[in-house]
Design an enzyme around this catalytic site. Structure first.
Site, PDB file in Angstrom:
ATOM      1  N   SER A 131       5.988   9.494  19.899  1.00  0.00           N
ATOM      2  CA  SER A 131       7.177   9.437  20.769  1.00  0.00           C
ATOM      3  C   SER A 131       8.148   8.427  20.192  1.00  0.00           C
ATOM      4  O   SER A 131       7.725   7.461  19.544  1.00  0.00           O
ATOM      5  CB  SER A 131       6.769   8.983  22.179  1.00  0.00           C
ATOM      6  N   TYR A 144       2.552   3.244  27.691  1.00  0.00           N
ATOM      7  CA  TYR A 144       2.717   4.494  26.937  1.00  0.00           C
ATOM      8  C   TYR A 144       3.159   4.171  25.517  1.00  0.00           C
ATOM      9  O   TYR A 144       2.619   4.695  24.549  1.00  0.00           O
ATOM     10  CB  TYR A 144       3.742   5.371  27.661  1.00  0.00           C
TER      11      TYR A 144
HETATM   12  N1  LIG Z   1       8.850  15.888  26.478  1.00  0.00           N
HETATM   13  C1  LIG Z   1       9.226  14.699  26.052  1.00  0.00           C
HETATM   14  O1  LIG Z   1      10.309  14.196  26.399  1.00  0.00           O
HETATM   15  C2  LIG Z   1       8.347  13.945  25.090  1.00  0.00           C
HETATM   16  C3  LIG Z   1       8.933  12.882  24.397  1.00  0.00           C
HETATM   17  C4  LIG Z   1       8.165  12.159  23.489  1.00  0.00           C
HETATM   18  C5  LIG Z   1       6.853  12.523  23.284  1.00  0.00           C
HETATM   19  N2  LIG Z   1       6.296  13.564  23.966  1.00  0.00           N
HETATM   20  C6  LIG Z   1       4.888  13.896  23.708  1.00  0.00           C
HETATM   21  O2  LIG Z   1       4.795  15.276  23.441  1.00  0.00           O
HETATM   22  C7  LIG Z   1       3.484  15.735  23.778  1.00  0.00           C
HETATM   23  C8  LIG Z   1       3.605  16.997  24.634  1.00  0.00           C
HETATM   24  O3  LIG Z   1       4.228  16.638  25.859  1.00  0.00           O
HETATM   25  P1  LIG Z   1       5.142  17.689  26.663  1.00  0.00           P
HETATM   26  O4  LIG Z   1       6.508  17.193  26.633  1.00  0.00           O
HETATM   27  O5  LIG Z   1       4.863  19.069  26.218  1.00  0.00           O
HETATM   28  O6  LIG Z   1       4.572  17.426  28.142  1.00  0.00           O
HETATM   29  P2  LIG Z   1       3.950  18.431  29.218  1.00  0.00           P
HETATM   30  O7  LIG Z   1       4.854  19.575  29.456  1.00  0.00           O
HETATM   31  O8  LIG Z   1       3.596  17.537  30.355  1.00  0.00           O
HETATM   32  O9  LIG Z   1       2.608  18.977  28.525  1.00  0.00           O
HETATM   33  C9  LIG Z   1       1.536  18.094  28.281  1.00  0.00           C
HETATM   34  C10 LIG Z   1       0.361  18.849  27.693  1.00  0.00           C
HETATM   35  O10 LIG Z   1      -0.717  17.899  27.467  1.00  0.00           O
HETATM   36  C11 LIG Z   1      -1.879  18.385  28.144  1.00  0.00           C
HETATM   37  N3  LIG Z   1      -2.721  17.306  28.652  1.00  0.00           N
HETATM   38  C12 LIG Z   1      -2.356  16.306  29.487  1.00  0.00           C
HETATM   39  N4  LIG Z   1      -3.440  15.545  29.767  1.00  0.00           N
HETATM   40  C13 LIG Z   1      -4.482  16.072  29.085  1.00  0.00           C
HETATM   41  C14 LIG Z   1      -5.863  15.742  28.973  1.00  0.00           C
HETATM   42  N5  LIG Z   1      -6.424  14.742  29.663  1.00  0.00           N
HETATM   43  N6  LIG Z   1      -6.638  16.496  28.151  1.00  0.00           N
HETATM   44  C15 LIG Z   1      -6.125  17.544  27.495  1.00  0.00           C
HETATM   45  N7  LIG Z   1      -4.835  17.940  27.589  1.00  0.00           N
HETATM   46  C16 LIG Z   1      -4.028  17.200  28.366  1.00  0.00           C
HETATM   47  C17 LIG Z   1      -1.340  19.199  29.308  1.00  0.00           C
HETATM   48  O11 LIG Z   1      -2.336  20.050  29.809  1.00  0.00           O
HETATM   49  P3  LIG Z   1      -2.398  20.428  31.405  1.00  0.00           P
HETATM   50  O12 LIG Z   1      -1.464  21.583  31.605  1.00  0.00           O
HETATM   51  O13 LIG Z   1      -3.830  20.787  31.634  1.00  0.00           O
HETATM   52  O14 LIG Z   1      -1.977  19.211  32.161  1.00  0.00           O
HETATM   53  C18 LIG Z   1      -0.184  19.918  28.629  1.00  0.00           C
HETATM   54  O15 LIG Z   1      -0.648  21.009  27.881  1.00  0.00           O
HETATM   55  C19 LIG Z   1       2.786  14.565  24.480  1.00  0.00           C
HETATM   56  O16 LIG Z   1       1.939  13.905  23.568  1.00  0.00           O
HETATM   57  C20 LIG Z   1       3.946  13.654  24.862  1.00  0.00           C
HETATM   58  O17 LIG Z   1       3.544  12.294  24.957  1.00  0.00           O
HETATM   59  C21 LIG Z   1       7.021  14.279  24.874  1.00  0.00           C
END
Ligand SMILES: NC(=O)c1ccc[n+]([C@@H]2O[C@H](COP(=O)([O-])OP(=O)(O)OC[C@H]3O[C@@H](n4cnc5c(N)ncnc54)[C@H](OP(=O)(O)O)[C@@H]3O)[C@@H](O)[C@H]2O)c1
Length: 275
Positions: A131, A144
């Site tokens: 991130s 985080y």
């Molecule tokens: N979107 C942003 O603005 C942003 C910015 C910087 C970094 N990121 C990073 O990008 C990555 C993806 O995030 P996203 O934006 O796609 O968020 P999201 O829409 O909330 O999706 C998160 C994903 O992680 C899975 N997950 C959460 N907890 C878990 C656990 N205990 N074990 C296995 N899987 C788990 C969720 O599965 P479930 O459906 O089962 O909950 C979902 O598939 C993350 O690492 C996040 O930190 C996101």
């Protein structure tokens, strides 16, 4: 045709990446906790495994199952993760421990289990989704940031450790992307509130609240960027995604450089005089 192992394909960035890879004919092994996503794929193209990053003992079997099914895995994407918001002094030990299980220790265990297989097959590419918070932290997401900073360090160090083995490592730091990340379905918050932190944490939380649903980043475009990354002959160790991440990192680098220069004399004062 490439084979991907992607954690957290139920929604968000992971789902977009899985669909983009499948749409161009690649194979995907994707992990979910409960909800299987609706993906367009031929049966032989997609294997879905159950994996919860908080259940450490399930990680090694999932990696074994993935390699047994695919034979070879070209790209491993540590994508699953979530954020925890609130002032550091209000974060409980269990909340902190859980965050690190999912955002750091789980990916570490997965990489450790996969490395012997990647070495045996003569290479591969590990992509860790970190991130911008793991490079240029702000108040309210300190824990985080610390987990994502650790993933940045792990990635940068590991990239040097495994380069002679033909294995590449990239830490991808997204800015704000329009997924569930900031929604109550994903983000976790500390208990209670404290006016003492209104100027720092409160202001940051206000900005994040206003941003939810309006993030500049398009997860489908991020997926296309990740395909390009996976196809690159010489992928970077660090990659930013999004104009906001770019701006934030530019400011951070300028601040770091200025601070280094301001303290140059102190820094250079500590060597033995005869060195
Ligand atoms: N979107 C942003 O603005 C942003 C910015 C910087 C970094 N990121 C990073 O990008 C990555 C993806 O995030 P996203 O934006 O796609 O968020 P999201 O829409 O909330 O999706 C998160 C994903 O992680 C899975 N997950 C959460 N907890 C878990 C656990 N205990 N074990 C296995 N899987 C788990 C969720 O599965 P479930 O459906 O089962 O909950 C979902 O598939 C993350 O690492 C996040 O930190 C996101």
């Amino acid at each position: 045709m490439k084979t991907w192992f992607i954690t957290g394909i139920s929604r968000g960035l992971g789902r977009s990446l899985a669909q983009a890879a499948l749409s161009r004919g690649d194979r995907v092994i994707g992990t979910i906790r409960d909800q299987a996503p609706d993906l367009h794929a031929a049966p032989e193209q997609l294997l879905i495994l159950k994996l919860d990053m908080t259940e450490a003992t399930t990680i090694i079997p999932a990696v074994q199952q993935a390699f047994d099914w695919a034979g070879r895995i070209d790209i491993i994407v540590n994508n699953a993760g979530y954020g925890l918001l609130g002032p550091l002094e209000q974060v409980s030990d269990p909340a902190m421990a859980r965050l690190f299980e999912v955002d750091l220790f789980g990916p570490f265990r997965l990489i450790r289990a996969a490395l012997p297989r990647l070495r045996a097959q003569g290479g591969g590419h590990i992509i860790n989704i970190t991130s911008i918070a793991g490079r240029a932290p702000n108040p309210a997401s300190v824990l985080y940031s610390s987990a994502k900073y650790a993933m940045e360090g792990l990635s940068a160090g590991l990239s040097r450790e495994v380069a002679p083995l033909g294995i590449k490592v990239t830490a991808v730091a997204p800015g704000a992307f329009r997924t569930d990340f900031l929604s109550d379905h994903s983000i976790r918050r500390t208990e209670g509130g404290d006016d003492a932190y209104a100027a720092s944490v409160g202001a940051s939380l206000g900005r994040l609240g206003a941003m939810a649903g309006q993030q500049k980043g398009d997860p489908d475009r991020a997926a296309q960027a990740l395909l390009s990354l996976a196809d690159a002959e010489n992928p970077p160790v660090h990659l930013l995604l999004g104009s906001d991440a770019w701006q934030r990192m530019k400011v951070k680098l300028t601040e770091m450089e200025a601070e280094m220069e301001a303290w140059r004399d102190v820094t250079l004062s500590t060597d033995f005089p005869d060195q």
